[in-house]
Design an enzyme around this catalytic site. Structure first.
Site, PDB file in Angstrom:
ATOM      1  N   ASP A  12      -2.265  30.635 -18.612  1.00  0.00           N
ATOM      2  CA  ASP A  12      -1.567  31.384 -19.575  1.00  0.00           C
ATOM      3  C   ASP A  12      -2.536  32.393 -20.452  1.00  0.00           C
ATOM      4  O   ASP A  12      -3.722  32.652 -20.130  1.00  0.00           O
ATOM      5  CB  ASP A  12      -1.345  30.404 -20.673  1.00  0.00           C
ATOM      6  CG  ASP A  12      -0.723  30.714 -22.029  1.00  0.00           C
ATOM      7  OD1 ASP A  12       0.029  31.569 -22.032  1.00  0.00           O
ATOM      8  OD2 ASP A  12      -1.252  30.395 -23.222  1.00  0.00           O
ATOM      9  N   SER A  13      -1.911  33.264 -21.338  1.00  0.00           N
ATOM     10  CA  SER A  13      -2.718  34.104 -21.931  1.00  0.00           C
ATOM     11  C   SER A  13      -3.768  33.485 -23.023  1.00  0.00           C
ATOM     12  O   SER A  13      -4.619  34.318 -23.477  1.00  0.00           O
ATOM     13  CB  SER A  13      -1.805  34.890 -23.077  1.00  0.00           C
ATOM     14  OG  SER A  13      -1.115  33.919 -23.844  1.00  0.00           O
ATOM     15  N   CYS A  75       3.251  30.627 -18.996  1.00  0.00           N
ATOM     16  CA  CYS A  75       3.288  31.826 -20.065  1.00  0.00           C
ATOM     17  C   CYS A  75       4.664  32.460 -20.055  1.00  0.00           C
ATOM     18  O   CYS A  75       5.014  33.044 -18.982  1.00  0.00           O
ATOM     19  CB  CYS A  75       2.096  32.823 -20.049  1.00  0.00           C
ATOM     20  SG  CYS A  75       2.203  34.165 -21.318  1.00  0.00           S
ATOM     21  N   GLU A 154      -2.490  29.406 -33.658  1.00  0.00           N
ATOM     22  CA  GLU A 154      -3.756  29.458 -33.228  1.00  0.00           C
ATOM     23  C   GLU A 154      -4.738  29.092 -34.598  1.00  0.00           C
ATOM     24  O   GLU A 154      -5.803  28.813 -34.294  1.00  0.00           O
ATOM     25  CB  GLU A 154      -4.296  30.772 -32.190  1.00  0.00           C
ATOM     26  CG  GLU A 154      -3.635  30.490 -31.223  1.00  0.00           C
ATOM     27  CD  GLU A 154      -3.878  31.991 -30.258  1.00  0.00           C
ATOM     28  OE1 GLU A 154      -4.731  32.292 -30.508  1.00  0.00           O
ATOM     29  OE2 GLU A 154      -3.232  31.867 -29.343  1.00  0.00           O
ATOM     30  N   CYS A 186       8.175  30.249 -25.956  1.00  0.00           N
ATOM     31  CA  CYS A 186       6.888  30.638 -25.899  1.00  0.00           C
ATOM     32  C   CYS A 186       5.895  29.490 -25.897  1.00  0.00           C
ATOM     33  O   CYS A 186       6.302  28.502 -26.510  1.00  0.00           O
ATOM     34  CB  CYS A 186       6.799  31.520 -27.155  1.00  0.00           C
ATOM     35  SG  CYS A 186       4.972  31.917 -27.336  1.00  0.00           S
ATOM     36  N   HIS A 188       3.445  28.591 -27.404  1.00  0.00           N
ATOM     37  CA  HIS A 188       2.840  28.037 -28.548  1.00  0.00           C
ATOM     38  C   HIS A 188       4.012  27.188 -29.594  1.00  0.00           C
ATOM     39  O   HIS A 188       3.791  26.330 -30.272  1.00  0.00           O
ATOM     40  CB  HIS A 188       2.525  29.242 -29.610  1.00  0.00           C
ATOM     41  CG  HIS A 188       1.200  29.656 -28.984  1.00  0.00           C
ATOM     42  ND1 HIS A 188       1.079  30.251 -27.783  1.00  0.00           N
ATOM     43  CD2 HIS A 188       0.052  29.981 -29.537  1.00  0.00           C
ATOM     44  CE1 HIS A 188      -0.068  30.933 -27.790  1.00  0.00           C
ATOM     45  NE2 HIS A 188      -0.885  30.454 -28.733  1.00  0.00           N
TER      46      HIS A 188
HETATM   47  N1  DGL Z   1       1.627  32.511 -23.923  1.00  0.00           N
HETATM   48  C1  DGL Z   1       2.527  33.379 -24.522  1.00  0.00           C
HETATM   49  C2  DGL Z   1       3.749  33.294 -24.065  1.00  0.00           C
HETATM   50  O1  DGL Z   1       4.285  32.205 -23.919  1.00  0.00           O
HETATM   51  C3  DGL Z   1       2.508  33.521 -25.956  1.00  0.00           C
HETATM   52  C4  DGL Z   1       1.283  34.211 -26.578  1.00  0.00           C
HETATM   53  C5  DGL Z   1       1.083  35.650 -26.186  1.00  0.00           C
HETATM   54  O2  DGL Z   1       1.580  36.543 -26.695  1.00  0.00           O
HETATM   55  O3  DGL Z   1       0.303  35.893 -25.399  1.00  0.00           O
HETATM   56  O4  DGL Z   1       4.692  34.127 -24.147  1.00  0.00           O
END
Ligand code: DGL
Length: 270
Positions: A12-13, A75, A154, A186, A188
């Site tokens: 993931d990011s 992600c 976060e 997303c 999060h």
């Molecule tokens: N993990 C990213 C997603 O699911 C969200 C966070 C980001 O913008 O990197 O799209």
């Protein structure tokens, strides 16, 4: 010769994909996981497709050095932009979170009106919409980007009046759309489930793609005959590209165990 007990690579990011890793660990306890969080380059949600493809390729190359047997792109943004590309380039199975999440929403909706919330990148890509309407063209999909949700999560502001206020503003228009299912598109957002649920009300079913992704992964491993052995003792290793301590604190707040194996690496080397 297959190594059945090889780990699953999950990336993931940043920290968000831990909601997917957590679900994989819960549903498939015999599988080992190598997680990579690109904490140096987060957020992905506001970056271009080309950049996300470059990042995803680098991360896959890194995960392959850990001898992973399959990769989960945990992600939504990277699944939307890079899944098709890396899937073609790798000779191990790769899955993303978009298709499993979209499939559940299709199965859930009764009035054929689905909402999707996600990053700017995910909403602009319209990948959820395309996938859903590819299966059932009669379904209306209404998207809304909620860019402030990730930083709020976060910062640990899961139950906070500021988060409630921002969520009310973001969801105001969606509430008028008569949707009966809302995809938390997303990684999060499942952590804001109760806030979103309170605003949308009991008639809107919240779809968490993390759950369905773990189900799809389980099926995929079975189809390919690469499930870990039943008595295999699984291991969980975490890698990040920056801010190891911050990642550790977040991981320990949401994972069902103490994440002690965390290492920082230079992803630009891959
Ligand atoms: N993990 C990213 C997603 O699911 C969200 C966070 C980001 O913008 O990197 O799209």
């Amino acid at each position: 010769m297959e190594n059945f007990n090889a780990p699953i690579g999950v990336f993931d990011s940043g920290v968000g994909g831990l909601t997917v890793a957590r679900e994989i660990i819960r549903q498939l306890p015999q599988e080992s996981v190598v997680y990579f969080g690109d904490t140096a380059r987060v957020p992905y949600g506001s970056k271009s497709k080309d950049t996300i493809i470059r990042y995803s390729r680098q991360i896959c190359r890194f995960l392959l050095t850990k001898k992973v047997k399959a990769i989960v792109i945990a992600c939504n943004t990277a699944s939307a932009f890079a899944l098709d590309t890396v899937e073609k380039e790798l000779d191990i199975p790769v899955i993303g979170v978009v298709k499993p999440g979209a499939k559940t929403a299709i199965e859930t909706t009764k009035n054929k009106r689905i909402g999707i919330i996600g990053t700017e990148g995910t909403i602009k890509s319209e990948l959820y919409t395309k996938f859903i309407q590819g299966i059932d063209p009669e379904i209306e999909v209404i998207g809304k980007a909620c860019p402030l949700f990730c930083p709020l999560v976060e910062e640990g502001m899961l139950h906070d009046p500021v988060t409630d206020e921002i969520a009310s503003r973001y969801l105001k228009d969606l509430k008028k759309e008569n949707i009966d299912s809302l995809i938390l598109g997303c990684t999060h957002y499942p952590l804001l489930r109760s806030t979103v649920g309170k605003i949308m009300g009991p008639d809107v079913n919240l779809v968490n793609p993390a759950y369905e992704t773990a189900v799809s992964l389980g099926k995929l491993l079975q189809e390919q005959g690469i499930c870990a052995e039943k008595n295999h003792e699984s291991t969980y290793r975490f890698y990040v590209s920056d801010a190891e301590e911050k990642f550790k604190a977040f991981a320990n707040s949401i994972m069902p165990f103490e994440a002690d194996s965390i290492e920082q690496i230079n992803i630009e080397e891959y």
